[in-house]
Write an enzyme that holds these catalytic residues in place. Structure first.
Site, PDB file in Angstrom:
ATOM      1  N   HIS A 137     126.900  55.569  -6.266  1.00 41.57           N
ATOM      2  CA  HIS A 137     127.518  55.487  -7.604  1.00 41.57           C
ATOM      3  C   HIS A 137     126.547  56.135  -8.594  1.00 41.57           C
ATOM      4  CE1 HIS A 137     128.715  53.352 -11.332  1.00 41.57           C
ATOM      5  NE2 HIS A 137     129.854  53.052 -10.732  1.00 41.57           N
ATOM      6  N   ASP A 214     121.668  48.324  -3.864  1.00 46.43           N
ATOM      7  CA  ASP A 214     122.687  48.151  -4.896  1.00 46.43           C
ATOM      8  C   ASP A 214     123.822  47.346  -4.253  1.00 46.43           C
ATOM      9  OD1 ASP A 214     124.899  48.370  -6.499  1.00 46.43           O
ATOM     10  OD2 ASP A 214     124.868  50.559  -6.645  1.00 46.43           O
TER      11      ASP A 214
HETATM   12  N1  PMP Z   1     126.963  50.445  -8.071  1.00 49.14           N
HETATM   13  C1  PMP Z   1     128.170  50.395  -7.506  1.00 49.14           C
HETATM   14  C2  PMP Z   1     128.304  50.646  -6.036  1.00 49.14           C
HETATM   15  C3  PMP Z   1     129.278  50.085  -8.290  1.00 49.14           C
HETATM   16  O1  PMP Z   1     130.482  50.027  -7.725  1.00 49.14           O
HETATM   17  C4  PMP Z   1     129.115  49.849  -9.676  1.00 49.14           C
HETATM   18  C5  PMP Z   1     130.303  49.542 -10.573  1.00 49.14           C
HETATM   19  N2  PMP Z   1     131.442  50.269 -10.324  1.00 49.14           N
HETATM   20  C6  PMP Z   1     127.832  49.909 -10.203  1.00 49.14           C
HETATM   21  C7  PMP Z   1     126.775  50.209  -9.366  1.00 49.14           C
HETATM   22  C8  PMP Z   1     127.569  49.653 -11.645  1.00 49.14           C
HETATM   23  O2  PMP Z   1     127.856  48.328 -11.955  1.00 49.14           O
HETATM   24  P1  PMP Z   1     127.955  47.854 -13.475  1.00 49.14           P
HETATM   25  O3  PMP Z   1     128.905  48.801 -14.148  1.00 49.14           O
HETATM   26  O4  PMP Z   1     128.480  46.459 -13.385  1.00 49.14           O
HETATM   27  O5  PMP Z   1     126.577  47.930 -14.035  1.00 49.14           O
END
Ligand code: PMP
Length: 421
Positions: A137, A214
């Site tokens: 991500h 993560d």
């Molecule tokens: N890592 C992954 C794999 C995610 O799916 C997400 C959210 N879609 C994030 C990080 C970021 O999370 P947040 O927006 O809650 O900070």
């Protein structure tokens, strides 16, 4: 249409799910022109909240509201107690050895920025290397890109195969004496692949390299034990695990947190302040400048109680049944291609349909039957480039979803496709 469940256990599960759904007020509300209930398949983006979480937050503001850590008076001391009890609750949820290893952040994005800036900022130098994977991500790409740019360090990428599986056998070749940290997701938010993080951690540790996991897409779906995994950092976001937005967790091994400089400066993170120089609090408070998200922390703790009351093993088994039910039904649709076919997958399906734009499909599904699915690059543009698509349609399931909802979704998708054809 209601499907017949094969075994007694399945039937019991179905009954339990109906009961569970009553805990989520949004699932029984009518929406849109059709006034039908929502069929929510965007759980990888954010999940809905049970009334136990909503009530916990509302009760804090109605009856317990006070700041933490500073108040001498009764309700502030009580709020501090509840706040720190929640930290312990969260530590035990992920198997941390101490609540001092639990840092409150806004979410995974902030946690990764914290580690990149604080750990990366003090450990990376010119020519050093950070390793991530090809399916990350943006939250696990950009913070590393920024710090690598500042420090003239290099970002290296573990490749994936066509199925969307990390090629872990190539990790050893990527590692060099210059590698300072490896940061990978547990589960891909765009493909659903469950990544071989145990192997990655073992290989990294054989070279004395710390690993950040993560866990945005893993904590809501299966039991996490950070000590068993032996990861150095682990992060998850409250809003994806049936808790509030604006709160997340960074777990860090004590030895790392203790050696790391502050991420942000301000109140609550200090020991002694003078204009000449200041000293900082011990972790975790060193990393929690300013008034924290108190109600959200209590809400997150209530969410974890809720999840535990159902049981993560039950959640995982049921969600896997939803995945196994939906996948072949989607595959039967002419021109539909699933993107991400890893052997180990969480309850998420990404797909494209020949000559149709995912956003058109998502819009029409919403109008046709109140089905909420995600269309887009899922904050994983490099991964979309790998598959040579600009976006996919993604259906991601939670334990409150049902087989019947999947049937409605598939029937609606077929209608929408014939409209577009
Ligand atoms: N890592 C992954 C794999 C995610 O799916 C997400 C959210 N879609 C994030 C990080 C970021 O999370 P947040 O927006 O809650 O900070």
């Amino acid at each position: 249409m209601n499907i017949l469940l094969k075994t007694e256990a399945d039937q019991k599960m179905q009954l339990d799910i109906q009961k569970i759904r009553q805990d989520f007020p949004i699932l029984s509300q009518p929406f849109g022109e059709s006034q039908k209930p929502l069929i929510y398949f965007d759980n990888a983006a954010t999940s809905h909240k049970p009334k136990q979480v909503i009530d916990r937050i509302s009760n804090f503001y109605a009856c317990e509201n006070a700041t933490v850590r500073r108040g001498i008076y009764g309700i502030s001391a009580q709020a501090t107690l509840e706040f720190e009890k929640s930290r312990e609750r969260i530590a035990s949820f992920i198997g941390a050895s101490s609540s001092q290893e639990v840092v409150f952040v806004r979410g995974c994005t902030e946690a990764i920025n914290l580690v990149a800036r604080s750990y990366g900022g003090s450990n990376l130098g010119e020519g050093d290397e950070v390793i991530i994977s090809a399916l990350e991500h943006h939250a696990n790409i950009i913070p590393w890109q920024i710090i690598c740019g500042e420090k003239k360090a290099k970002l290296k990428i573990i490749p994936i195969n066509e199925a969307g599986e990390i090629q872990v056998d190539q990790l050893s070749e990527l590692i060099s004496p210059k590698t300072k940290i490896i940061s990978v997701s547990h589960v891909s938010n765009a493909l659903g692949s469950i990544n071989p993080i145990k192997e990655i951690i073992q290989i990294a540790h054989a070279h004395n390299i710390p690993v950040l996991i993560d866990g945005a897409q893993s904590a809501p779906h299966f039991k996490i034990d950070v000590q068993e995994l032996d990861c150095d950092f682990y992060t998850f976001s409250g809003h994806k695990i049936y808790g509030p937005t604006g709160i997340g967790v960074l777990y860090g091994k004590r030895k790392h947190l203790q050696a790391m400089p502050p991420f942000q400066g301000g109140g609550d993170m200090i020991d002694l302040v003078t204009f000449a120089q200041s000293t900082f609090a011990e972790p975790p408070h060193r990393f929690e400048a300013g008034t924290p998200a108190i109600a959200e922390v209590l809400g997150l703790s209530a969410a974890l109680d809720y999840v535990d009351s159902i049981g993560l093993d039950n959640i995982h088994d049921y969600e896997d049944q939803l995945l196994q039910y939906a996948t072949p039904k989607l595959q039967e649709i002419d021109g539909l291609k699933i993107i991400g076919t890893a052997k180990e997958k969480a309850s998420l399906i990404s797909f494209v349909i020949d000559s149709m734009h995912p956003s058109d499909l998502a819009t029409l599904l919403d109008h046709d039957s109140n089905v909420a699915v995600r269309a887009g690059h899922h904050c994983a543009q490099p991964l979309m480039q790998f598959y040579k698509v600009s976006s996919t349609l993604r259906a991601s399931f939670a334990f409150y979803n049902t087989f019947e909802e999947i049937d409605i979704f598939i029937e609606s998708l077929k209608r929408v496709i014939s409209m577009l054809r």
